[in-house]
Scaffold this motif. Structure first.
Motif, PDB file in Angstrom:
ATOM      1  N   THR A  65      55.872 -26.091 -40.907  1.00 46.88           N
ATOM      2  CA  THR A  65      56.229 -27.240 -41.399  1.00 46.88           C
ATOM      3  C   THR A  65      57.568 -27.810 -40.779  1.00 46.88           C
ATOM      4  O   THR A  65      57.829 -29.017 -40.313  1.00 46.88           O
ATOM      5  CB  THR A  65      56.426 -27.181 -43.002  1.00 46.88           C
ATOM      6  N   HIS A  69      55.149 -29.416 -37.430  1.00 47.92           N
ATOM      7  CA  HIS A  69      54.989 -30.589 -38.158  1.00 47.92           C
ATOM      8  C   HIS A  69      56.478 -31.455 -38.593  1.00 47.92           C
ATOM      9  O   HIS A  69      56.483 -31.983 -39.615  1.00 47.92           O
ATOM     10  CB  HIS A  69      54.126 -30.528 -39.344  1.00 47.92           C
ATOM     11  N   TRP A 108      56.110 -33.781 -42.017  1.00 45.00           N
ATOM     12  CA  TRP A 108      55.797 -33.637 -43.256  1.00 45.00           C
ATOM     13  C   TRP A 108      56.585 -33.757 -44.196  1.00 45.00           C
ATOM     14  O   TRP A 108      56.501 -34.471 -45.542  1.00 45.00           O
ATOM     15  CB  TRP A 108      55.006 -32.358 -43.466  1.00 45.00           C
TER      16      TRP A 108
END
Length: 439
Positions: A65, A69, A108
């Protein structure tokens, strides 16, 4: 991770290792030199293993993450337009205008300040590694090692006859090596915590009140504040207690000690309290009136929300939390025990929990041995030794904080790593022979 990692990562592995050999003479002594390169290599292995576990065992997670992302989109913005990349790197969380939307909308955790802080740090390293996950992870590992080595060095100067055991406590605890080396919040916060401890002890024990040490405390404290405020709050409490006992114990005259005790309490404990209030004011969740509610919400979200959504079966419970301070205090002993000594063998649900249980069992056996051997000393003797008070107070306070607010062993394994070196240091110093507390 892919082919790019196999090409770029060995290059940075060699460069960072070469730099380590170059600086080693300046930061080691004949006693500490044997632990320098193994300590760094351990961090490298931990960082790479973390990525592999998250990719092939968990199938994703926080570390990707923050990178895949997260930071990779900032790096892509720099490739497309350096000005856009710089603007994205400097923009606060939740900013989508000004030509950065095509990148920020794909991150994200872009609305979360703490996560975005980690993403930006990751993006900075990505600029050197071409957004190569494992190479960037090596930079995280290097920063982590720097903090752990600094803390090891300052304790080793105080207790040179305990070098080997101090090295184990600071550098080679398996859970800390694994969870505290890769691209995670915990890597940054624990390294910063170690640096703050180094600077605090340098200023108090060694009387090195320098601008560098002051800068380290402020800068590293700011990093922790930006990511996990509760770690900073626990450190402030432990540091305030340490400072009080450190300076009160230096007063030899009993009358002066009695006379100055209220003043020192006001300066150190009162000052620490005001600092905590000021920091907590920046995030209402950690204000004294709200902290019990925050613990309850966090614990149940991880136990029944996050765990349920991800099919996790490693939850635990200590009892019911009702959002009151009383319920927290009631569960405090269990919170400390679950953090330090659980999961028990019969609670193991997966291979990682097995490793955590083995480590916890060793810690429990060591604790029992040290506290039950024949030449143990009265616990009130701790009051004469501020270093032990500091290590124990931080470890117990933090163990309580994460134990009662996590309710999931999988998450707790990662959250509890700041406890491990401090509690291990406490045990190492406590086990000194023949005089348990002699330097």
């Amino acid at each position: 991770m892919g082919l790019q990692d196999l090409i770029v990562t060995p290059f940075y592995f060699a460069i960072l290792l070469m730099l380590a050999y170059i600086i080693r003479p300046a930061v080691t002594s004949p006693q500490t030199k044997p632990y320098f390169i193994p300590g760094l290599l351990g961090k490298f292995v931990g960082a790479l293993a973390l990525g592999l576990i998250y990719q092939f065992y968990y199938g994703g997670g926080d570390t990707f993450t923050f990178h895949t992302h997260g930071s990779r989109w900032i790096w892509q913005a720099f490739i497309d337009s350096p000005l856009t990349g710089l603007k994205l790197l400097l923009s606060p969380a939740g900013t989508y205008d000004g030509g950065i939307y095509q990148y920020s909308s794909k991150i994200w955790m872009y609305r979360d300040e703490a996560s975005l802080f980690v993403i930006k740090i990751t993006a900075f390293f990505d600029l050197f590694t071409g957004a190569t996950y494992s190479a960037t992870a090596l930079f995280f590992a290097t920063f982590a090692f720097s903090g752990h080595w600094a803390m090891f060095s300052v304790f080793q100067k105080m207790y040179p006859h305990r070098t080997k055991h101090l090295a184990i406590a600071c550098l080679f605890i398996p859970s800390v090596v694994f969870w505290g080396s890769g691209i995670l919040k915990d890597t940054i916060t624990l390294a910063a915590l170690c640096w703050m401890t180094y600077a605090l002890l340098r200023m108090t024990i060694f009387n090195k009140v320098t601008l560098i040490n002051l800068f380290l405390i402020l800068f590293m404290g700011w990093m922790i504040f930006a990511i996990k405020i509760y770690i900073l709050l626990c450190f402030l409490i432990a540091a305030s207690v340490f400072l009080y006992f450190q300076y009160i114990s230096a007063i030899r005259n009993p009358l002066f000690k009695i006379a100055l005790a209220p003043l020192l309490i006001t300066i150190f404990l009162g000052g620490g309290w005001l600092a905590m209030e000021k920091i907590a004011a920046e995030d209402s969740r950690y204000a004294l009136d709200n902290i019990a509610q925050t613990a309850m919400v966090t614990a149940y979200d991880i136990r029944y929300g996050w765990g349920a959504r991800h099919g996790d079966n490693s939850g635990y419970t200590l009892g019911e939390l009702d959002g009151s301070i009383g319920s927290l205090i009631k569960l405090a002993p269990q919170g400390v025990i679950v953090t330090l000594f659980r999961p028990w063998p019969w609670e193991i649900k997966n291979p990682l929990m097995l490793l955590a249980a083995l480590e916890s069992l060793i810690l429990l056996i060591t604790t029992i041995y040290i506290f039950t051997r024949k030449n143990r000393f009265p616990i009130f003797s701790l009051l004469k030794h501020p270093i032990l008070i500091f290590c124990l107070s931080f470890a117990v306070l933090f163990a309580f904080a994460v134990g009662v607010s996590t309710y999931n062993f999988g998450t707790l394994m990662r959250y509890k790593i700041p406890v491990m070196p401090f509690y291990a240091l406490f045990l190492v110093l406590l086990s000194n022979r023949p005089n348990p507390l002699a330097k």
